[in-house]
Design an enzyme around this catalytic site. Structure first.
Site, PDB file in Angstrom:
ATOM      1  CB  SER A   1      -0.887   0.011   1.243  1.00  0.00           C
ATOM      2  OG  SER A   1      -0.096   0.281   2.372  1.00  0.00           O
ATOM      3  CE  LYS A   2      -1.460   6.262  -3.549  1.00  0.00           C
ATOM      4  NZ  LYS A   2      -0.636   5.786  -4.626  1.00  0.00           N
ATOM      5  NE  ARG A   3       0.496   1.118   6.583  1.00  0.00           N
ATOM      6  CZ  ARG A   3       1.006   0.242   7.418  1.00  0.00           C
ATOM      7  NH1 ARG A   3       1.841   0.638   8.361  1.00  0.00           N
ATOM      8  NH2 ARG A   3       0.689  -1.026   7.331  1.00  0.00           N
ATOM      9  CE1 TYR A   4       5.806  -1.162   5.280  1.00  0.00           C
ATOM     10  CE2 TYR A   4       3.514  -1.448   4.610  1.00  0.00           C
ATOM     11  CZ  TYR A   4       4.512  -1.569   5.564  1.00  0.00           C
ATOM     12  OH  TYR A   4       4.220  -2.084   6.777  1.00  0.00           O
ATOM     13  N   GLY A   5       5.468   3.330   0.170  1.00  0.00           N
ATOM     14  CA  GLY A   5       6.017   3.944  -1.022  1.00  0.00           C
ATOM     15  C   GLY A   5       5.014   3.886  -2.146  1.00  0.00           C
TER      16      GLY A   5
END
Ligand code: GLU
Length: 438
Positions: A221-225
């Site tokens: 997800s966006k949380r990891y880039g």
């Protein structure tokens, strides 16, 4: 290919409801590789029947991205233009009793993320409630009991087919031999097989490829880039590197080789060697792969660097050693901008600003730094002599003030590199200036 072997037909079928996701990039790549290595057909099918969420902008983005990546397709189709085809299949299914118009009010969602509004009439598949077993090229034997799907909805009305029906009809009509797609769709497969059987379609061979996971094994997800391709494009990754890295997510050649060009991937890729377990996305590894591809394209990248320097410093002649220096230091193309635009290498073109504290940072007193710089001035044309002096007087005492006087930076190439690129005249001026500040 032997005469009687069926020609391979594969497809990628994105729903244009967002920018091209890197997971879809990998699905596209695996389909492309499989098609090309079997001299088959690769179809692009836009699954744009979800009016509320599908956007032309996203479809264009996916098509442009495929072009940028160099993944060419042989046939293009849009589900939104094929309503009549679906209508004819629905009519046949209702006629032969494999589907029926249902007056049940509570229609439930059958398409990912799409709630079907309550209708007084929908079209349902008459579910034979049987066990479906198929051989997946990646996951082996898969068994599903379809009873719990019930008589699921396949269309909101004759002219409003739902996802599963459209997929199955299109795969059948285009003669898709292999369905290579993400594991997230695996649970839809038994329902699609039931529809295939209802319309008399041949069952294709399935290969459900593993999900791409974040480093903590959660869903990427966006949380990891970044999760969409555009973001990697913007960061200056090369298309060749993205393809290379994506190929390694879930597949490995079984050798030490990790860097592949697209033709090499077509040669080496094997769908049977794709692993079952989730593939972890590692941005560091992607950067490394990118650097390797930058090295493979040195001439082209050096030209890009040269152009960017000329734009920033139009009047200056560019020493090839500066080009090399930048080339050595970049992993993604935006690193070039960081080094040039943000002025990190400005000292090659402009006189740097110096502070007394920084010049004398490594010596006990400013006077000491001054003494060393004055001596260096007398031997500036002779690097060996400068090095010898530094070894006697203490490297930090001599080389720090010298390097800082030349660059005005805490971090820069070593003073000998700077001396040779700047030349003795410029070097002299800068050292003299440092001495006046001290
Ligand atoms: N449209 C589906 C998606 O974007 C893929 C359908 C398929 O490959 O069968 O997830």
């Amino acid at each position: 290919m032997s005469e009687n072997k069926k020609k391979v037909v594969v497809r990628m079928a994105p729903s244009p409801t967002g920018y091209f996701h890197i997971g879809s990039v990998r699905t596209a790549l695996f389909n492309f590789l499989f098609a090309r290595q079997n001299e088959g057909t690769f179809i692009f099918r836009s699954e744009d029947t979800n009016d509320a969420r599908s956007k032309k902008e996203y479809e264009d983005n996916i098509l442009e991205s495929l072009k940028w990546l160099g993944l060419s397709y042989d046939m293009f189709m849009k589900q939104s233009e094929r309503t009549e085809v679906y209508v004819s299949y629905l009519k046949k299914m209702i006629e032969n009793g494999s589907a029926y118009i249902s007056k049940d009010e509570a229609a439930t969602a059958t398409r990912k993320g799409e709630e079907i509004e309550q209708r007084s009439e929908v079209i349902r598949l008459r579910n034979p409630n049987k066990k479906i077993i198929f051989e997946d090229l990646v996951r082996g034997t898969i068994e599903f009991d379809t009873t719990e799907s019930g008589d699921f909805v396949i269309a909101k009305s004759l002219t409003e087919p739902l996802y599963h029906l459209a997929v199955v009809v299109d795969d059948h009509e285009t003669g898709a031999t292999h369905i290579i797609r993400g594991e997230d769709i695996l649970s839809s497969t038994p329902r699609q097989i039931l529809i295939q059987e209802a319309i008399g379609a041949t069952r294709p061979i399935y290969a459900h490829i593993p999900l791409i996971l974040a480093p903590d094994r959660s869903k990427l997800s966006k949380r990891y880039g970044a999760t969409s391709l555009v973001e990697y494009q913007k960061q200056g990754y090369l298309p060749e590197a993205i393809l290379n890295y994506m190929a390694l997510l879930g597949w490995n050649p079984g050798t030490e080789k990790e860097i592949f060009t697209l033709p090499e991937l077509i040669e080496a890729f094997s769908i049977e060697k794709v692993q079952k377990g989730g593939a972890i996305f590692d941005e560091k590894k992607l950067r490394w792969v990118n650097k390797e591809h930058i090295k493979l394209q040195k001439e082209k990248i050096i030209e890009i660097i040269k152009e960017k320097i000329s734009n920033k410093y139009p009047e200056q002649t560019i020493d090839v050693r500066i080009l090399e220096l930048i080339f050595e230091r970049i992993e993604v193309l935006t690193d070039i901008d960081r080094l040039i635009e943000d002025g990190e290498l400005d000292y090659f073109f402009n006189e740097p600003a110096l502070t007394k504290e920084k010049i004398a940072w490594k010596t006990s007193t400013p006077e000491e730094a001054k003494k060393h710089l004055e001596h260096v001035l007398t031997i500036i044309g002779d690097s060996d002599a400068v090095m010898k002096y530094a070894e006697e007087a203490g490297k930090g005492n001599v080389l720090w003030p010298l390097r800082y006087a030349l660059s005005g930076k805490e971090k820069s190439p070593d003073p000998f590199t700077l001396l040779s690129i700047l030349g003795p005249d410029v070097a002299k001026e800068r050292i003299e200036k440092a001495i006046t500040i001290l």
